[in-house]
Design an enzyme around this catalytic site. Structure first.
Site, PDB file in Angstrom:
ATOM      1  N   TYR A 103      38.684   0.896  75.051  1.00  0.00           N
ATOM      2  CA  TYR A 103      39.026   1.194  76.455  1.00  0.00           C
ATOM      3  C   TYR A 103      39.231   2.709  76.596  1.00  0.00           C
ATOM      4  O   TYR A 103      40.273   3.168  77.048  1.00  0.00           O
ATOM      5  CB  TYR A 103      40.299   0.456  76.896  1.00  0.00           C
ATOM      6  N   CYS A 121      49.949  -0.562  79.777  1.00  0.00           N
ATOM      7  CA  CYS A 121      50.588  -0.322  81.081  1.00  0.00           C
ATOM      8  C   CYS A 121      51.239  -1.601  81.598  1.00  0.00           C
ATOM      9  O   CYS A 121      51.639  -1.663  82.759  1.00  0.00           O
ATOM     10  CB  CYS A 121      49.593   0.271  82.076  1.00  0.00           C
ATOM     11  N   ASP A 149      43.822   0.757  74.624  1.00  0.00           N
ATOM     12  CA  ASP A 149      44.527   1.204  75.837  1.00  0.00           C
ATOM     13  C   ASP A 149      43.966   0.427  77.025  1.00  0.00           C
ATOM     14  O   ASP A 149      43.303   0.978  77.892  1.00  0.00           O
ATOM     15  CB  ASP A 149      44.296   2.721  76.005  1.00  0.00           C
ATOM     16  N   GLU A 183      33.932   1.618  76.339  1.00  0.00           N
ATOM     17  CA  GLU A 183      34.468   1.628  77.700  1.00  0.00           C
ATOM     18  C   GLU A 183      33.457   0.963  78.625  1.00  0.00           C
ATOM     19  O   GLU A 183      32.256   1.099  78.450  1.00  0.00           O
ATOM     20  CB  GLU A 183      34.714   3.108  78.077  1.00  0.00           C
TER      21      GLU A 183
HETATM   22  N1  SAH Z   1      42.154   5.527  77.185  1.00  0.00           N
HETATM   23  C1  SAH Z   1      41.744   6.051  78.464  1.00  0.00           C
HETATM   24  C2  SAH Z   1      41.549   4.996  79.556  1.00  0.00           C
HETATM   25  C3  SAH Z   1      42.592   3.915  79.669  1.00  0.00           C
HETATM   26  S1  SAH Z   1      42.563   2.964  81.148  1.00  0.00           S
HETATM   27  C4  SAH Z   1      42.712   7.105  78.928  1.00  0.00           C
HETATM   28  O1  SAH Z   1      43.813   7.219  78.419  1.00  0.00           O
HETATM   29  O2  SAH Z   1      42.350   7.871  79.822  1.00  0.00           O
HETATM   30  C5  SAH Z   1      41.704   1.519  80.690  1.00  0.00           C
HETATM   31  C6  SAH Z   1      40.213   1.676  80.642  1.00  0.00           C
HETATM   32  O3  SAH Z   1      39.641   0.424  80.260  1.00  0.00           O
HETATM   33  C7  SAH Z   1      39.551   2.018  81.980  1.00  0.00           C
HETATM   34  O4  SAH Z   1      38.766   3.169  81.798  1.00  0.00           O
HETATM   35  C8  SAH Z   1      38.671   0.794  82.293  1.00  0.00           C
HETATM   36  O5  SAH Z   1      37.473   1.128  82.952  1.00  0.00           O
HETATM   37  C9  SAH Z   1      38.395   0.238  80.921  1.00  0.00           C
HETATM   38  N2  SAH Z   1      38.083  -1.180  80.800  1.00  0.00           N
HETATM   39  C10 SAH Z   1      38.517  -2.216  81.544  1.00  0.00           C
HETATM   40  N3  SAH Z   1      38.091  -3.390  81.040  1.00  0.00           N
HETATM   41  C11 SAH Z   1      37.366  -3.097  79.917  1.00  0.00           C
HETATM   42  C12 SAH Z   1      36.692  -3.897  78.937  1.00  0.00           C
HETATM   43  N4  SAH Z   1      36.675  -5.212  79.013  1.00  0.00           N
HETATM   44  N5  SAH Z   1      36.084  -3.263  77.921  1.00  0.00           N
HETATM   45  C13 SAH Z   1      36.101  -1.904  77.823  1.00  0.00           C
HETATM   46  N6  SAH Z   1      36.731  -1.110  78.731  1.00  0.00           N
HETATM   47  C14 SAH Z   1      37.364  -1.693  79.760  1.00  0.00           C
END
Ligand code: SAH
Length: 473
Positions: free
Chosen positions: A326, A425, A398, A347
């Site tokens: 993520y 979160c 994350d 992501e």
């Molecule tokens: N680590 C990053 C983003 C965290 S927010 C930071 O700190 O900036 C969570 C992220 O997960 C978002 O960018 C969202 O688009 C992504 N996301 C949501 N569902 C997902 C999935 N099933 N697989 C991969 N990414 C995902």
């Protein structure tokens, strides 16, 4: 008791959503806008079996933790549900919620011993770098921007928001003038008609770059030059009044098309109306480009603390292969990349992965590789294809509020990293996932709650989860 009855109650506790909780006539009552320690008079608004909801009528004896909210709209706006509670009490509440989740949902008996002090803010105002204002009309039918009231989509017009960057005051005014002078039809959720739905603003606190993204139920905006002119003027006016360094510049104005009948704010792609398609910002000494659709932490002061702790929990020596699940625009990946042999990121949002690749180049991180897709699909597939290449010494996850997919957690357990750093979160889903990881031989070692969203009931936290050593007798 029945609906509309007036009752008096002592508020004893707080729900996870920031409502005060008390007991009256064998009922547990939830009353918004109250603080633990308040004695209040309330009106019963809804009753269920053993539960009831009330509306605050009068504070009879205020709690020592009650303060006057900075924002005059705090009570009606659904954004800040805890502004009437002292900041130190908010922090206590959040830390104890995290601990409770770990114990009750995660089954972590020693939760209290793992908790590190919550990381709070010194100045818990003007911290947000991103705002998403819904667009609607006021009682006279004039275009308005603001926030939704709690639990509904009733628009509360706002001229300013004290938790946002102060330039939003000028940007909101500019938007209001534009919508009115260009007679732009505002979007109506009920009838799915009208054009402008939301306005997203983002300010790079490190670079001063400002992004404005207009979300519309259509491909074109009337009198586009009028809009750009007003936004430029708004930023200039702000610069004249403030002593901020760096000065702000309007770097990106985009139109995001969302024609769906949905609660989702953004559509899937944006086009440039003026400037660049992205803005840049910095965290520490790393520079990032960010598209409107990409996730970027909203509280830059706290983000630095959060990522610092993530890096500490990762405990890298320079030899490790690390997965950043993520990964968004690669923020955490790039911090990890400095201390690891190789970092893989995954992501779901394609624009974010484009940003991540560019960001890796921008910062000379050649030891990174990024994949678009669902973590729970991409990682099991790659790991099955080539266990040696896609192994993990350390994993960072994350996820969004719903937490990790079980398929991903199961793959993590089979990848057997020595540590999993979980940035969350939502402590409830973190705890649920910890329970699954515990079955796979992992146990949390340290947990730090971090306050990314002062005055709201949300709490971020970060957990260092370690593989238990198997004892050979
Ligand atoms: N680590 C990053 C983003 C965290 S927010 C930071 O700190 O900036 C969570 C992220 O997960 C978002 O960018 C969202 O688009 C992504 N996301 C949501 N569902 C997902 C999935 N099933 N697989 C991969 N990414 C995902």
């Amino acid at each position: 008791m029945k609906k509309n009855d007036i009752f008096e109650v002592e508020i004893e506790d707080m729900s996870k959503d920031g409502e005060g909780i008390g007991h009256v006539d064998g009922l547990t009552v939830f009353v918004k806008d109250t603080a633990p320690g308040d004695r209040i008079r309330a009106r019963l608004t809804k009753e269920k079996k053993n539960l009831a909801y009330g509306r605050l009528e009068e504070v009879l004896e205020p709690s020592p933790d009650r303060v006057t909210p900075v924002c005059e709209k705090a009570r009606s706006c659904g954004g800040c549900t805890m502004q009437h509670i002292s900041y130190s009490r908010q922090l206590e509440q959040k830390a104890s919620y995290v601990e409770n989740c770990l114990r009750r949902i995660g089954g972590v008996a020693d939760a209290a011993d793992l908790m590190e002090p919550i990381l709070g803010m010194e100045e818990p105002y003007a911290f947000r770098n991103k705002m998403q204002f819904p667009v609607g009309t006021d009682r006279e039918g004039r275009p308005e921007l603001g926030f939704y009231a709690g639990r509904t989509h009733a628009l509360i017009p706002l001229s300013d928001c004290p938790v946002g960057h102060p330039v939003n005051r000028e940007l909101l005014q500019a938007m209001r003038e534009y919508l009115s002078e260009a007679a732009v039809p505002v979007y109506d959720e009920e009838t799915h008609t009208g054009l402008v739905r939301h306005v997203l603003t983002r300010v790079g606190f490190g670079t001063g770059q400002v992004m404005v993204c207009i979300v519309a139920n259509g491909e074109k905006l009337p009198k586009q030059e009028l809009l750009i002119g007003k936004l430029e003027q708004a930023v200039e006016t702000y610069n004249r009044r403030s002593e901020d360094s760096p000065e702000l510049t309007l770097s990106s104005v985009t139109l995001n098309v969302n024609k769906d009948k949905t609660n989702r704010i953004l559509g899937f792609s944006s086009r440039v109306l003026a400037g660049a398609p992205v803005i840049e910002d910095t965290i520490g000494d790393i520079r990032f480009e960010i598209a409107p659709e990409s996730f970027f932490q909203v509280n830059p002061v706290q983000t630095e603390k959060l990522y610092g702790r993530a890096l500490e929990y990762a405990g890298l020596t320079g030899e490790e292969t690390v997965w950043d699940m993520y990964c968004g625009i690669g923020t955490i990946s790039l911090f990890l990349a400095r201390k690891a042999r190789k970092v893989y990121g995954v992501e779901i949002v394609p624009q974010a992965i484009e940003n991540a690749k560019k960001n890796a180049k921008l910062n000379g991180a050649a030891n990174t590789e990024f994949f678009v897709g669902k973590a729970e699909e991409v990682v099991p597939r790659l790991y099955k294809e080539d266990e040696e290449t896609y192994r993990a010494d350390v994993v960072v996850v994350d996820p969004p509020r719903k937490g990790c997919d079980r398929a991903l957690l199961e793959t993590l357990i089979s990848m057997a990293p020595k540590r999993i750093v979980y940035v969350s979160c939502d402590p409830a889903t973190l705890a649920r996932d910890i329970a699954i990881l515990r079955e796979g031989g992992y146990h949390p070692k340290r947990v730090t709650p971090t306050d990314m969203f002062p005055h709201s009931s949300h709490v971020e936290c970060i957990a260092c989860i370690q593989k238990q050593e198997v004892k050979n007798d």
